[in-house]
Design a protein around this motif. Sequence first.
Motif, short mmCIF file in Angstrom:
data_model
loop_
_atom_site.label_atom_id
_atom_site.label_comp_id
_atom_site.label_asym_id
_atom_site.label_seq_id
_atom_site.Cartn_x
_atom_site.Cartn_y
_atom_site.Cartn_z
N ASN A 47 0.77 -1.23 0.00
CA ASN A 47 0.00 0.00 0.00
C ASN A 47 0.80 1.28 0.00
OD1 ASN A 47 -2.30 -1.24 -0.36
ND2 ASN A 47 -2.78 -1.50 1.75
N PRO A 48 0.54 2.18 0.94
CA PRO A 48 1.05 3.53 0.72
C PRO A 48 2.52 3.69 1.02
CG PRO A 48 -0.41 3.44 2.63
CD PRO A 48 -0.14 2.06 2.23
N LEU A 70 4.85 5.08 -1.87
CA LEU A 70 4.56 6.47 -2.22
C LEU A 70 4.94 7.41 -1.10
CD1 LEU A 70 1.22 6.21 -4.14
CD2 LEU A 70 3.37 7.08 -4.98
N ASN A 112 -5.73 1.58 13.74
CA ASN A 112 -5.49 0.18 13.37
C ASN A 112 -4.34 -0.05 12.41
OD1 ASN A 112 -7.71 -0.51 14.91
ND2 ASN A 112 -9.08 -0.16 13.17
N LEU A 147 -8.38 -3.10 -3.32
CA LEU A 147 -9.04 -1.80 -3.42
C LEU A 147 -8.16 -0.80 -4.17
CD1 LEU A 147 -11.63 -0.50 -2.43
CD2 LEU A 147 -10.41 0.25 -0.41
N ILE A 148 -6.89 -0.75 -3.76
CA ILE A 148 -5.93 0.15 -4.41
C ILE A 148 -5.82 -0.21 -5.88
CG2 ILE A 148 -3.48 0.60 -4.61
CD1 ILE A 148 -4.55 2.11 -2.42
N PHE A 185 -8.67 1.14 -7.80
CA PHE A 185 -8.62 2.58 -7.99
C PHE A 185 -7.57 2.98 -9.01
CE2 PHE A 185 -11.20 3.44 -4.25
CZ PHE A 185 -11.90 4.52 -4.72
N LEU A 214 -0.74 9.61 -3.27
CA LEU A 214 -0.55 9.11 -1.91
C LEU A 214 -1.84 9.23 -1.10
CD1 LEU A 214 1.18 8.23 0.50
CD2 LEU A 214 1.76 10.63 0.83
N ILE A 230 -4.94 9.05 -2.10
CA ILE A 230 -5.86 7.96 -2.44
C ILE A 230 -5.39 6.67 -1.76
CG2 ILE A 230 -6.95 6.71 -4.34
CD1 ILE A 230 -7.51 9.62 -4.58
N PHE A 231 -4.09 6.44 -1.82
CA PHE A 231 -3.55 5.24 -1.19
C PHE A 231 -3.83 5.23 0.30
CE2 PHE A 231 -0.82 2.41 -3.68
CZ PHE A 231 -0.96 2.99 -4.92
N ASN A 232 -3.59 6.38 0.93
CA ASN A 232 -3.83 6.48 2.37
C ASN A 232 -5.28 6.21 2.71
OD1 ASN A 232 -1.48 6.95 3.68
ND2 ASN A 232 -1.55 9.17 3.44
N CYS A 269 -7.53 4.55 1.04
CA CYS A 269 -7.89 3.15 0.84
C CYS A 269 -7.35 2.29 1.98
CB CYS A 269 -7.31 2.64 -0.48
SG CYS A 269 -8.13 3.31 -1.90
N ASP A 270 -6.12 2.60 2.39
CA ASP A 270 -5.52 1.82 3.46
C ASP A 270 -6.32 1.98 4.75
OD1 ASP A 270 -3.36 0.09 4.25
OD2 ASP A 270 -2.70 1.74 5.52
N TYR A 325 -9.42 2.74 4.97
CA TYR A 325 -10.72 2.10 4.81
C TYR A 325 -10.60 0.61 5.06
CZ TYR A 325 -15.22 0.85 2.82
OH TYR A 325 -16.48 0.38 2.65
N VAL A 326 -9.53 0.01 4.56
CA VAL A 326 -9.32 -1.42 4.76
C VAL A 326 -9.13 -1.71 6.25
CG1 VAL A 326 -7.72 -3.31 4.29
CG2 VAL A 326 -8.38 -1.77 2.47
N ARG A 327 -8.51 -0.78 6.96
CA ARG A 327 -8.21 -1.00 8.37
C ARG A 327 -9.24 -0.36 9.30
NH1 ARG A 327 -2.92 -2.54 9.22
NH2 ARG A 327 -1.76 -2.77 7.30
N ARG A 328 -10.39 -0.02 8.80
CA ARG A 328 -11.36 0.68 9.64
C ARG A 328 -11.88 -0.25 10.74
NH1 ARG A 328 -13.84 -1.46 5.43
NH2 ARG A 328 -15.96 -2.27 5.60
N PRO A 329 -12.41 0.31 11.83
CA PRO A 329 -12.99 -0.54 12.89
C PRO A 329 -14.20 -1.32 12.37
CG PRO A 329 -12.73 1.74 13.63
CD PRO A 329 -12.43 1.73 12.18
N ALA A 342 -5.97 9.79 8.87
CA ALA A 342 -7.32 9.43 9.30
C ALA A 342 -7.58 9.98 10.69
CB ALA A 342 -7.48 7.92 9.30
N VAL A 367 -14.34 9.72 -1.62
CA VAL A 367 -13.79 8.62 -2.39
C VAL A 367 -14.73 7.43 -2.22
CG1 VAL A 367 -11.83 7.07 -2.64
CG2 VAL A 367 -11.44 9.43 -2.00
N ASP A 368 -15.29 6.97 -3.29
CA ASP A 368 -16.26 5.88 -3.18
C ASP A 368 -15.52 4.54 -3.16
OD1 ASP A 368 -18.44 4.30 -3.12
OD2 ASP A 368 -18.92 4.52 -5.24
N THR A 369 -15.21 4.10 -1.95
CA THR A 369 -14.48 2.84 -1.83
C THR A 369 -15.39 1.64 -2.04
OG1 THR A 369 -14.74 3.17 0.52
CG2 THR A 369 -12.56 3.55 -0.39
#
Lengths: 331, 286
Positions: A23-24, A27, A90, A189-190, A193, B26, B28-30, B32-33, B35-39, B66, B132-134
Amino acid sequence: MANRFDICEDFQLQADNVLVESNPVILKIIKHCKEFSPSLVTGQLLGLDVGSVLEVTNCFPFPIREEDEEIEADGANYQLEMMRCLREVNVDNNTVGWYQSTLFGSYQTVELIETFMNYQENIRRCVCIIYDPSRSNQGVLALKALKLSDSFMELYRNNNFTGEKLREKNLSWVDIFEEIPIKVSNSALISAFMTELEADTPVTQCDYDRLQLSTSPFLERNMEFLIECMDDLSMEQQKFQFYYRSLSRQQAQQQAWLQKRRAENAARKTAGEDPLPEEDPSNPIFKPVPEPSRLDSFLITNQISNYCNQINGVAGQSFSRLYLTKALHED
Amino acid sequence: MASEHTVLQFSSSSSPSSLSAKVHPLVIFNICDCYVRRPDQAERVIGTLLGSVLPDGTVDIRNSYAVPHNEAAGQVALDIEYHHNMLIFHQKVNPKEVIVGWYSTGLGVNGGSQLIHEFYSREVPNPVHLTVDTGFRNGEGTIKAYVSVNLSLGDRQLAAQFQEISLDLRMIEAERVGFDILKTTAVDKIPSDLDGMEASMERLLALIDDVYKYVDNVVEGNIAPDNNIGRYIADTLASVPKLSSTAFDKLVNDSLQDHLLLLYLSSITRTQLSLAENLNTAAQIL
């Protein structure tokens, strides 16, 4: 997450040291290093140590360090607080190493080794990612993952860089740094996008950069550094020559002294007296000459071979470009 | 109504149509990351956008982080302390990046957004809201940017309206890294210099072939000629400097020789290194 672990288990069977960046991270490193180029910056890598795979899943930059104790304490505080904050959203908050930027690949320094040893004390396996912003302008993703070899670390811990020890361990300058292959993994997901955002044009910025004809500034700088390194290396060599000269002089002196003493003893024996001991620790000629450490010359040698590699790489690229221009012109 | 001329007025000083935003990949990457790690129970993630306003008024969104939040029944709880801590940390590293707005995942704006937007309006005037529509709800990853405009009737504030602003998604930075690496879910190794070079050349050749085919087709009358394309091709050809073939040969050969010399030097250096190493070990044995 489940998927990722599966993949890693597969890796485990194949290789010993694989690094997954996800992931990030890439970048982030690039952004941080580039914005502050040409000053050098560092940051911390966070992730998980999964068996044989070291997963780097996030990172954060360090502020530019200043030589001040108060600020240094502040820096440690910053590190802890940042990790606590990232944990709240997290993010994996295990330190797995650090990243740093470099100019023209000149990263092989004693400081790097010291930092590495510091990290190594706390984490069993850590890694250093090196990014070179100067090379990325040529359309190359100059990202490297390094670690120190085990045998080198052992020697470094004992601070033992004499010729004898090195020969015992059979360690040469090639064996100091080990490069670890980097594998990049992105979440689905990445990936979605990026596919969505990828421009339709067949030409990208990276192509423009690569086909840029002028490489001379880069090569010039490289040559300059190379020459500097060669000077340093010859200085080191002179140190060794001096050492060997004084060593052989001392040995000759010792021999002479010993012969004198033996003759004396023989004379005493005929006279019926007890022989004198054949060693005299108080005599200055028996004091061992300190052997200079070979670490510096090893590092410089590494540096030089690195510059040579870069020159070869860039020159190779230029050849292709030149022939391409030639072909285009003939059309 | 005070006067018959009263109409709905936008109170924002700069007209939203002239505003635009630029996003660093970056971010967008952040997002998405995060979102993947959300509670577990969270439906969306929100966070702060950092960046700067360029001289031409474009909002340059360069970084993000975040911020934990809670949303329930029209109430929004934002961890303000966390937000401020992270802001201080980021400013320590790069003081030039300031808050420019906030982001949220999901398609478009929803009810809670107004409350969060109000909070960010207190941090920075006229913040940008990036969505951002994930979830890929309409089949594509929609990324949109909004600014809020106050809708007022005379002196009375009626509501806030989110107006979409144009968003520049051209990602030079991402192109530099190469979409090949960012796009796929797993890359085994980072391409070396020559691999990249080869790919670029192949692409260039393919493009030249395409142009050839097009020109041939036009000449044969299969395709109706397009003056614009013709002009582009003429411009491209004209940009090749006109050199006599001897001068060109000299140029190419000179730089070839320069590079060969460099290669030779670096090979000599390497030979020297391995010689020195062997000699050193030999000297030690004595």
